[in-house]
Design an enzyme around this catalytic site. Structure first.
Site, PDB file in Angstrom:
ATOM      1  N   SER A   1      28.047  39.826  59.544  1.00  0.00           N
ATOM      2  CA  SER A   1      29.038  40.873  59.771  1.00  0.00           C
ATOM      3  C   SER A   1      28.836  41.430  61.165  1.00  0.00           C
ATOM      4  O   SER A   1      27.713  41.549  61.641  1.00  0.00           O
ATOM      5  CB  SER A   1      28.854  41.976  58.729  1.00  0.00           C
ATOM      6  OG  SER A   1      29.443  43.178  59.181  1.00  0.00           O
TER       7      SER A   1
ATOM      8  N   HIS B   1      33.996  35.177  29.354  1.00  0.00           N
ATOM      9  CA  HIS B   1      34.486  36.505  29.786  1.00  0.00           C
ATOM     10  C   HIS B   1      33.580  37.127  30.842  1.00  0.00           C
ATOM     11  O   HIS B   1      33.516  38.343  30.967  1.00  0.00           O
ATOM     12  CB  HIS B   1      34.617  37.472  28.597  1.00  0.00           C
ATOM     13  CG  HIS B   1      35.243  36.868  27.384  1.00  0.00           C
ATOM     14  ND1 HIS B   1      36.602  36.838  27.182  1.00  0.00           N
ATOM     15  CD2 HIS B   1      34.694  36.212  26.320  1.00  0.00           C
ATOM     16  CE1 HIS B   1      36.861  36.230  26.035  1.00  0.00           C
ATOM     17  NE2 HIS B   1      35.724  35.823  25.506  1.00  0.00           N
TER      18      HIS B   1
ATOM     19  N   GLU C   1      34.513  31.374  50.377  1.00  0.00           N
ATOM     20  CA  GLU C   1      35.703  32.236  50.300  1.00  0.00           C
ATOM     21  C   GLU C   1      36.917  31.570  50.926  1.00  0.00           C
ATOM     22  O   GLU C   1      38.037  31.675  50.412  1.00  0.00           O
ATOM     23  CB  GLU C   1      35.426  33.567  51.004  1.00  0.00           C
ATOM     24  CG  GLU C   1      34.443  34.440  50.242  1.00  0.00           C
ATOM     25  CD  GLU C   1      34.057  35.670  51.052  1.00  0.00           C
ATOM     26  OE1 GLU C   1      34.429  36.773  50.656  1.00  0.00           O
ATOM     27  OE2 GLU C   1      33.382  35.520  52.091  1.00  0.00           O
TER      28      GLU C   1
ATOM     29  N   LYS D   1      24.204  41.825  56.364  1.00  0.00           N
ATOM     30  CA  LYS D   1      25.100  40.959  55.612  1.00  0.00           C
ATOM     31  C   LYS D   1      24.913  39.465  55.898  1.00  0.00           C
ATOM     32  O   LYS D   1      24.711  39.061  57.023  1.00  0.00           O
ATOM     33  CB  LYS D   1      26.565  41.313  55.918  1.00  0.00           C
ATOM     34  CG  LYS D   1      27.000  42.673  55.428  1.00  0.00           C
ATOM     35  CD  LYS D   1      27.055  42.762  53.912  1.00  0.00           C
ATOM     36  CE  LYS D   1      28.205  41.969  53.338  1.00  0.00           C
ATOM     37  NZ  LYS D   1      29.496  42.642  53.491  1.00  0.00           N
TER      38      LYS D   1
END
Ligand code: ARG
Length: 466
Positions: free
Chosen positions: A283, A162, A296, A289
């Site tokens: 970024s 979980h 992804e 970043k």
């Protein structure tokens, strides 16, 4: 009605007007099925050899066809081939160019076959090669995971259920969990390849041919395991495409799960790993970043392959026997699935083994989340407390720890004994992360001992693969 000039096309005999320009473009597939040109030429060469042996072609015709096809292959390799949408697909483009080049003999190549068995054969040859490439990439990825598992055998991180801290596990064990997923993917692909490796050639349009063909000969030449047994089924069957895409969808489901974990681990909030800079991007606005874009994108690619699987299933649903032109729609989803799987595997086989594991952060996180609570309960059981009571006792201790901001291992003995007087000095052995991990010492457990033997087994298995 006067007969229009339809000189390009190969089937105009019964037509009285040229194809509508839009229809020509709408029905053409050469812009994507040209990808099959090597398989198409290979199949045609085998077919020509067989026709000559059967006495349908002369030896000179056969040789002219083979030489012509080999020259065309060379031209296509070089990018010198003049593809024409008016010639519809890869098959007719090649056949027409062959005839332009060698004359009459070229017109005889299509004796005893149809584009229906031709295309079914081509796709199978194509996918067989691609499965072999994908399998090799899968194996390379497996090697990388096993190597990382060995390197991080003794690294402890919190295992989750979980997404809540559950029990400490070896990071090597975690990498081998990924390895196991890939072993199943490999088996699925190998299994798919077996059913795929059946030769439709000789089924002709749907019913077979009246020429004395030798299917065993073409089968051996094209390295299929056997010729198909039913011509109607063979020209219409696309199970292999659905199966491959299903296997691919499951494979990418696995890589999406891995991607998700790496994205979470690479977040500064978790900070378990550092992905190599060369696999990340920055970024345009936020200078701080470093984004896990490769992971992804792999996660995102799963969507398109799932879409392709649904497309192929839907394409085949309710199709009557035998060949229907719908089947031309099988290629783009299939090709894109192949490309996507290959790229995702390549990215991960390169990137995953190169991740930097932040051992201290993993360890600290495992110490914070009461990851050894089950060990304390098991300890109480060994002292004679029924498991359900032990569960309640440890639950109370954890509540105390949450209130005090303290892990179980940080509580002194009198505090622990306040929850159960069966607790003794020896409890601290089970409350350490190392003790917890080492205790799970059975087949499939996370004890470094077991992980080591699984690494050995994986290496042994990998060393036997061709
Ligand atoms: N291009 C077709 C396909 O991809 C193969 C040709 C069969 N066409 C036909 N009209 N019978 O399926």
């Amino acid at each position: 009605m006067s007969k229009k000039d339809t000189s390009q096309q190969l089937w105009t005999g019964r037509f009285t007007e040229a194809t509508d320009a839009f229809v020509e473009a709408f029905t053409a597939s050469e812009h994507f099925d040209r990808r099959l040109y090597r398989q198409d030429i290979r199949g045609s060469i085998a077919h020509a050899r067989m026709l000559a042996k059967a006495g349908v072609l002369t030896a000179q015709e056969r040789d002219a066809i083979i030489q012509g096809l080999e020259e065309l292959r060379e031209e296509i390799d070089q990018g010198d081939f003049n593809w024409s949408p008016a010639l519809e697909d890869v098959h007719m483009n090649i056949e027409k160019r062959l005839t332009d080049r060698i004359g009459e003999a070229g017109k005889k190549l299509h004796t005893g076959r149809s584009r229906n068995d031709q295309v079914a054969t081509d796709i199978r040859l194509y996918l067989r090669d691609e499965i072999d490439h994908i399998r090799a990439e899968l194996i390379r990825f497996q090697h990388g995971l096993v190597q990382l598992a060995e390197q991080e055998l003794d690294t402890i991180l919190p295992g989750f259920t979980h997404l809540q801290v559950a029990q400490p596990v070896s990071f090597g064990h975690h990498m081998l969990a990924w390895y196991e997923m890939l072993v199943r993917d490999q088996e699925r692909l190998e299994d798919c390849r077996k059913r795929l490796n059946v030769m439709p050639l000789g089924s002709a349009a749907l019913a077979g041919t009246s020429f004395p063909i030798d299917r065993d000969m073409t089968c051996a030449e094209l390295e299929f395991d056997r010729p198909s047994r039913n011509s109607l089924d063979a020209v219409s069957d696309r199970d292999f495409a659905m199966e491959f895409t299903a296997a691919a969808a499951i494979l990418l489901t696995h890589t999406s799960r891995m991607a998700e974990e790496m994205i979470i681990w690479a977040s500064p909030l978790v900070d378990f790993i550092d992905l190599p800079d060369r696999f990340c991007t920055g970024s345009s606005i936020m200078p701080q970043k470093k984004n896990p874009d490769v992971a992804e994108i792999v996660r995102g690619k799963t969507a398109r392959v799932n879409g392709h699987l649904i497309a192929l299933l839907t394409l085949m649903k309710s199709q009557p026997l035998a060949y229907n032109r719908d089947n031309q729609e099988d290629k783009e989803p299939l090709f894109d699935t192949v490309d996507t799987v290959r790229d995702c595997l390549r990215a991960f086989a390169d990137m995953v083994p190169a991740m930097r594991v932040k051992r201290e952060n993993m360890y600290a996180a495992a110490r914070k989340g009461f990851a050894t609570a089950t060990d304390l309960a098991d300890y109480l059981v060994r002292k004679g407390v029924p498991f359900r009571d032990a569960h309640a006792i440890v639950g109370a201790a954890v509540r105390h720890g949450v209130e005090q901001g303290m892990d179980l291992a940080d509580m002194d003995l009198p505090t622990l004994q306040g929850f159960s007087d069966t607790i003794g000095e020896d409890v601290y052995q089970v409350l350490t992360l190392e003790g917890s991990v080492a205790a799970r010492d059975h087949l499939g457990g996370t004890a470094p001992n077991q992980v080591r033997s699984q690494i050995r087994a994986a290496r042994e298995r990998l060393s036997k693969l061709s």
